[in-house]
Design an enzyme around this catalytic site. Structure first.
Site, PDB file in Angstrom:
ATOM      1  N   LYS A 247       0.844  -1.195   0.000  1.00 47.06           N
ATOM      2  CA  LYS A 247       0.000   0.000   0.000  1.00 47.06           C
ATOM      3  C   LYS A 247       0.881   1.249   0.000  1.00 47.06           C
ATOM      4  CE  LYS A 247      -4.038  -1.741   2.518  1.00 47.06           C
ATOM      5  NZ  LYS A 247      -5.084  -1.414   1.528  1.00 47.06           N
ATOM      6  N   ARG A 321     -11.034 -10.955   0.694  1.00 46.68           N
ATOM      7  CA  ARG A 321     -11.990 -11.847   0.021  1.00 46.68           C
ATOM      8  C   ARG A 321     -11.434 -13.262  -0.065  1.00 46.68           C
ATOM      9  NH1 ARG A 321     -11.951  -8.041  -5.159  1.00 46.68           N
ATOM     10  NH2 ARG A 321     -11.661  -6.553  -3.460  1.00 46.68           N
TER      11      ARG A 321
END
Ligand code: BES
Ligand code: ZN
Ligand code: ZN
Length: 467
Positions: A247, A321
């Site tokens: 990130k 996910r």
């Protein structure tokens, strides 16, 4: 802070408590008359107060009381006059009052060298109907205390809340409740074939854990029924660096809260067990750290999931996910009557709704409506996005069955694509996905301490009560 209920009049407490007086107009102030103090709070007229504004009103009372260093206060809230809240019964009213008193009193002091104690030790609710108020206050206090535990978990830094420590916290919190907490370590997770959870967790020296909290409060007769339990699945990424696709800059800030879904599920099971609901509810938390090392999963790597499906890791930052997919598949073994997963899944959810709603996605319109209603009732507000079959095409893999992001990296519909990925693992099940990223941290108008909100614990408890 303790919340008590009394049917005596305020005169009985003038010397020991500061009375909160509601005024229609003017400014908030502390008034002293004949040696008796009261705090005047501007509320407008009672009938204009709605369930939504009741929550913020209660929170601002706590903020003001603390600001004025009040120790004990009396609150006189005539439910009958709050006609704008009569959509819900009196027990709801008192539960909401207690919840918001305690949520507003919370502060995260774990890392302060000299933690300040809240001056406010007692809120005495004065009402003619003490029985109903006590029932509501008891429920609300339990739920808020559990939600505040979720805030403690989420506010703890990544190094202090590894997957194993998260599992220990869950065990400790649930001791002395009728829950069974099972923690699977990396060997068991591997043996079960959870390639997703193993893949995401393998870059960290803190290996994954799979936490299962089982609460069965049904009586012997109900236990014979074929209706399966409600299963809550919470994302438990203890820190999200983004993985090898790290990130950028400030985007990594607050990613120790990427287990907020897991924290809410732990808190919910704790609340349900403390409330002794006559229900069967299971909480599942796949926990892993999405870290960076030479062992980290690489972009393009393929994982074989517990379901047997293969998943291409097209983006290492779309890790939530992937771990949830294994947990959702595992949840099938319970023959659930409802599965709800809760996750800080996508930044795109904040782009869609700002910071005031949980995004819900389901293929079942009745469930969508129900979750919106329960959102209003609980205070954990929800708003839907579509999960139509048209979106499934964006989850097709190039080399494997499914890809964890849309090949080509489309910026469109990020929250929906996350849910569409999960839908491959929940086929045929009554399922709702809650993307709680927008509510991970509080905003000033929430009138809550900075940091984790502890949401959607109130909503999950309400769901468990209804199903
Ligand atoms: N944990 C993040 C999502 C997130 C972002 C939660 C900000 C709360 C606040 C998640 O794992 C993530 O990084 N998602 C990516 C998905 C993308 C790579 C498809 C995102 O949202 O950018
Ligand atoms: Zn991520
Ligand atoms: Zn994440």
């Amino acid at each position: 802070m303790q919340i008590k209920v009394s049917s005596k009049s305020r005169e009985a407490f003038l010397r020991t408590h500061t009375h909160i007086t509601f005024i229609e107009k003017g400014v908030e102030r502390l008034v002293e008359r004949d040696g008796i103090t009261s705090l005047e709070i501007v509320v407008g007229t009672y009938e204009k107060i709605t369930p939504r504004t009741l929550r913020t009103l209660i929170r601002s009372i706590v903020q003001s009381a603390k600001k004025h260093h009040l120790k004990k206060i009396t609150l006189e809230l005539p439910y009958g006059a709050f006609t704008g809240c009569h959509t819900y019964p009196e027990e709801w009213f008192w539960s909401t009052v207690a919840e918001n008193l305690l949520l507003a009193d919370y502060e995260h002091t774990q890392y302060k060298s000299k933690p300040k104690k809240s001056p406010l030790t007692e809120v005495l609710c004065l009402t003619a109907n003490a029985m109903r108020a006590t029932q509501g206050v008891t429920r609300g206090s339990i739920i808020a205390q559990s939600a505040n535990s979720a805030r403690d978990i989420a506010n703890t830094t990544g190094g202090d809340m590894t997957p194993a420590l998260l599992a220990s916290y869950a065990k400790k919190l649930c001791t002395n409740t009728h829950t069974k907490v099972t923690v699977l370590d990396e060997k068991r997770i591997h043996a079960l074939g959870m390639g997703g959870l193993m893949g995401v967790g393998k870059g960290s020296k803190h290996p994954p854990r799979f936490i299962i909290i089982d609460y069965d409060g049904r009586d012997a007769k109900a236990k014979k029924s074929k209706v399966g339990p409600v299963v809550f699945v919470g994302k438990g990424i203890t820190f999200d660096t983004g993985g090898l696709q790290v990130k950028p800059g400030m985007a990594m800030y607050e990613m120790h809260m990427d287990m907020s879904g897991g924290a809410a599920v732990i808190a919910t099971l704790h609340a349900i067990a403390t409330l002794k609901l006559k229900k069967h509810v299971i909480g599942i938390i796949p926990a892993a750290e999405n870290a960076i090392s030479s062992e980290s999963i690489r972009p393009g790597d393929v994982m074989t999931m517990m379901s047997g499906k293969t998943v291409e890791m097209l983006h290492t930052d779309a890790e939530g996910r992937v771990i949830l997919a294994d947990a959702l598949h595992y949840a099938r073994t319970y023959n659930p009557s409802l599965i709800v997963d809760v996750a800080t899944l996508t930044g795109a959810a904040l782009v869609a709704v700002g910071q005031h709603a949980h995004v819900i996605l389901t293929k079942d319109r009745a469930l969508e409506d129900k979750f919106r209603e329960l959102g209003e009732e609980s205070g954990d507000y929800t708003f839907p996005l579509p999960l139509w079959d048209e979106y499934t095409q964006y989850t097709k893999g190039v080399h494997a069955d499914i890809a964890n992001i849309t090949p080509g990296d489309s910026r469109f519909g990020g929250t929906i694509n996350g849910a569409a990925f999960l839908s491959h693992f929940t086929k045929g099940l009554p399922w709702v996905h809650i993307d709680m990223a927008p509510r991970m941290t509080s905003v000033p108008s929430d009138k809550l301490a900075k940091g984790a909100t502890g949401e959607p614990t109130r909503l999950l408890v309400k769901i468990a009560e209804c199903y």
